[in-house]
Motif scaffolding. Structure first.
Motif, short mmCIF file in Angstrom:
data_model
loop_
_atom_site.label_atom_id
_atom_site.label_comp_id
_atom_site.label_asym_id
_atom_site.label_seq_id
_atom_site.Cartn_x
_atom_site.Cartn_y
_atom_site.Cartn_z
N ASP B 60 37.54 30.69 46.33
CA ASP B 60 36.00 30.42 46.03
C ASP B 60 35.49 31.91 45.93
OD1 ASP B 60 35.75 27.60 46.28
OD2 ASP B 60 36.12 27.69 48.35
N ILE B 61 36.22 32.77 45.90
CA ILE B 61 35.50 34.40 45.42
C ILE B 61 35.29 34.12 44.08
CG2 ILE B 61 36.25 36.59 45.18
CD1 ILE B 61 38.53 35.91 47.60
N ASN B 62 33.92 34.81 43.82
CA ASN B 62 33.43 34.70 42.64
C ASN B 62 33.98 36.05 42.00
OD1 ASN B 62 31.99 34.87 40.40
ND2 ASN B 62 30.18 33.75 41.39
N TRP B 63 34.80 36.27 41.38
CA TRP B 63 35.64 37.68 41.09
C TRP B 63 34.83 38.42 40.04
CZ3 TRP B 63 39.96 38.99 43.65
CH2 TRP B 63 40.44 37.82 44.32
N PHE B 64 33.73 37.84 39.46
CA PHE B 64 33.33 38.39 38.47
C PHE B 64 32.04 38.88 38.52
CE2 PHE B 64 35.86 35.37 36.59
CZ PHE B 64 37.05 36.27 36.12
N VAL B 65 31.32 38.71 40.06
CA VAL B 65 29.94 39.30 40.45
C VAL B 65 30.20 40.52 41.24
CG1 VAL B 65 27.79 38.48 41.78
CG2 VAL B 65 29.07 37.02 40.40
N ASP B 66 29.47 41.61 40.96
CA ASP B 66 29.54 42.87 41.59
C ASP B 66 30.64 43.21 42.30
OD1 ASP B 66 26.86 42.67 43.67
OD2 ASP B 66 28.42 41.44 43.62
N LYS B 67 30.64 43.19 43.60
CA LYS B 67 31.87 43.34 44.45
C LYS B 67 32.85 42.07 44.87
CE LYS B 67 32.21 46.25 48.07
NZ LYS B 67 31.78 46.94 49.33
N GLY B 68 32.57 41.20 44.04
CA GLY B 68 33.34 40.06 44.46
C GLY B 68 34.84 39.90 44.51
N GLY B 69 35.68 39.75 45.83
CA GLY B 69 36.79 39.86 45.80
C GLY B 69 37.41 41.06 46.13
N VAL B 70 36.79 42.30 46.05
CA VAL B 70 37.32 43.58 46.43
C VAL B 70 37.90 43.70 47.81
CG1 VAL B 70 37.07 45.85 46.41
CG2 VAL B 70 36.08 44.80 44.58
N ASN B 71 37.07 43.11 48.58
CA ASN B 71 37.51 43.23 50.26
C ASN B 71 38.69 42.49 50.38
OD1 ASN B 71 35.31 44.86 50.64
ND2 ASN B 71 33.94 43.34 51.61
N GLU B 72 38.80 41.22 49.67
CA GLU B 72 39.80 40.52 49.97
C GLU B 72 41.21 41.07 49.16
OE1 GLU B 72 37.09 39.32 49.11
OE2 GLU B 72 36.44 37.72 50.45
N LEU B 73 40.90 41.62 48.31
CA LEU B 73 42.35 42.52 47.49
C LEU B 73 42.49 43.54 48.48
CD1 LEU B 73 41.47 42.42 43.71
CD2 LEU B 73 43.23 41.12 44.84
N ILE B 74 41.78 44.45 48.87
CA ILE B 74 42.11 45.53 49.65
C ILE B 74 42.81 44.95 50.86
CG2 ILE B 74 41.57 47.44 51.21
CD1 ILE B 74 38.93 47.68 49.11
N ALA B 75 42.31 43.95 51.50
CA ALA B 75 42.89 43.43 53.05
C ALA B 75 44.43 42.80 52.52
CB ALA B 75 42.05 42.35 53.55
N LEU B 76 44.46 42.03 51.48
CA LEU B 76 45.71 41.44 51.20
C LEU B 76 46.81 42.59 50.83
CD1 LEU B 76 44.80 38.11 49.42
CD2 LEU B 76 45.69 38.36 51.85
N SER B 77 46.46 43.59 50.10
CA SER B 77 47.08 44.47 49.83
C SER B 77 47.77 45.33 50.91
CB SER B 77 46.50 45.77 49.01
OG SER B 77 45.83 45.12 47.89
N VAL B 78 46.89 45.60 51.95
CA VAL B 78 47.17 46.07 53.24
C VAL B 78 48.02 45.34 53.95
CG1 VAL B 78 46.55 46.69 55.67
CG2 VAL B 78 45.23 47.64 53.59
N VAL B 79 48.04 44.00 54.05
CA VAL B 79 48.75 43.02 54.67
C VAL B 79 50.16 43.14 54.02
CG1 VAL B 79 49.51 40.49 54.98
CG2 VAL B 79 47.10 41.49 55.16
N THR B 80 50.21 43.10 52.64
CA THR B 80 51.40 43.25 51.96
C THR B 80 52.30 44.42 52.26
OG1 THR B 80 50.57 41.94 50.25
CG2 THR B 80 52.53 42.82 49.60
#
Lengths: 259, 107
Positions: B60-80
């Protein structure tokens, strides 16, 4: 280097299974279920229902999506046939969980019945991840080991449900009185699935299940309503996996007959 | 009282329907023994479903609106990254979630 035995996902083989050493494995679910359950309890209490109805629903229904949907259905005074049909459809992805667990559930009798009752996305994920790690070395198991594993599976299911019931109850009791900012706490669930994707890869060493899943996820998100993504993409994945298995068998047979 | 009766039948209906979805395969296929199809699914359906559940969480993240999904991507990269280095699920998950909460709440 750590061995799988030091991992959170598998208890030491020599150690007896206890609630304490299974608890660790369910912690991410605790942090995910409590805020999610609280949101449900809060919404239900807002509709004017006494707090214990949230507890009762957490105990006897125990399905996140269905319970959230219940709030809308209750408000609309839906008929029982409609309630049954929507719930069946909404939860039909569970069928696929059972399909891949038939040979893995080692509990028997009422314990097995309870694990099946409590088979949520998260419980399924923990049980299959644990199984994949334990069985990398396809060894025969003794009945005693099976019994221990059954006990372990039961404890995992029961702990997970207790977090959900706890969350539902707290949410309904406290309502809007909570001051602690839990924004983002439910990120434990995507984080858990990320870890389990890595663990599943390490256990199977095969890319095709992930490639198939990715294709199906993209297809279902592009072609259909995103609310029905899980059911549609799991169904498509199942179809492709079955197709792949048939092709593998045919490939094997033709190689055999060529000899 | 009518209301209580409705609520109880509502909860029981939903409970039964949910249980049916979970118990169906065990009832339908318990006699299939070690059928190769079921063994195959037992091995390869879980990894596929795990990835689908992960995608479901972030769909449900709106990837195309300003910071959409950036926090999720950073956090998931840290998890990985944490998980590949330490292979301790609890540390990986708690680091990622802590960082995600910080990012979301400080925005």
């Amino acid at each position: 280097m750590t061995t799988p035995d030091q991992s959170l996902l598998s208890s030491q083989p020599s150690q007896p299974v206890t609630i304490a050493n299974s608890f660790k494995m369910t912690l991410p679910v605790l942090f995910g279920y409590v805020p999610m359950g609280m949101a449900f309890g809060l919404l239900l209490a807002d509709q004017g229902y006494a707090w214990y109805w949230a507890t009762i629903m957490g105990v006897v229904i125990f399905a996140g999506a269905a319970q959230f949907m219940a709030i809308g259905l209750l408000a609309a005074s839906a008929g029982m046939f409609e309630v049954a049909m929507t719930t069946l459809l909404l939860n039909s992805r569970h069928v696929f969980y059972g399909l891949s667990l038939i040979h893995h559930l080692k509990a028997t009798g009422w314990r097995k019945l309870y694990i099946i009752f409590g088979l949520t996305d998260e419980t399924y994920s923990l049980l299959t991840a644990h199984h994949a790690l334990k069985h990398q070395s396809h060894t025969e198991k003794t009945p005693l080991e099976n019994q221990e594993e059954g006990k372990f599976q039961f404890i995992i299911a029961a702990l997970n449900q207790s977090y959900w019931v706890l969350g539902c109850t707290i949410g309904a009791l406290l309502g809007g009185a909570i001051t602690f900012d839990t924004t983002g706490l439910d990120f434990t669930l995507p984080a858990l699935f990320m870890v389990l994707v890595i663990e599943q890869y390490k256990a199977t060493r095969k890319l095709f299940p992930f490639v198939i899943a990715l294709i199906c996820a993209i297809a279902s998100l592009t072609l259909f309503d995103s609310d029905s993504m899980l059911l549609i993409s799991i169904t498509m994945t199942l179809a492709l996996l079955l197709g792949k298995q048939q092709l593998d068998i045919r490939g094997l047979n033709s190689r055999r007959s060529a000899k | 009282m009518d209301n209580i009766f409705y609520l109880i039948s509502f909860i029981l209906t939903m409970s039964l329907a949910t249980f049916v979805t979970r118990a169906a395969p065990f009832i339908l296929f318990h006699k299939q023994g070690e059928h190769p199809l079921l063994v195959f699914l037992g091995r390869y359906l879980p990894p596929a479903i795990m990835l689908l559940l992960l995608i479901y969480c972030v769909k449900d993240i709106n990837w195309f609106v300003d910071k959409g999904g950036v926090n999720e991507l950073i956090a998931l990269s840290v998890v990985t990254a944490a998980h590949l280095m330490l292979r301790n699920p609890l540390i990986s998950i708690l680091c990622g979630t802590g960082l995600y909460m910080f990012l979301q709440q400080s925005a």
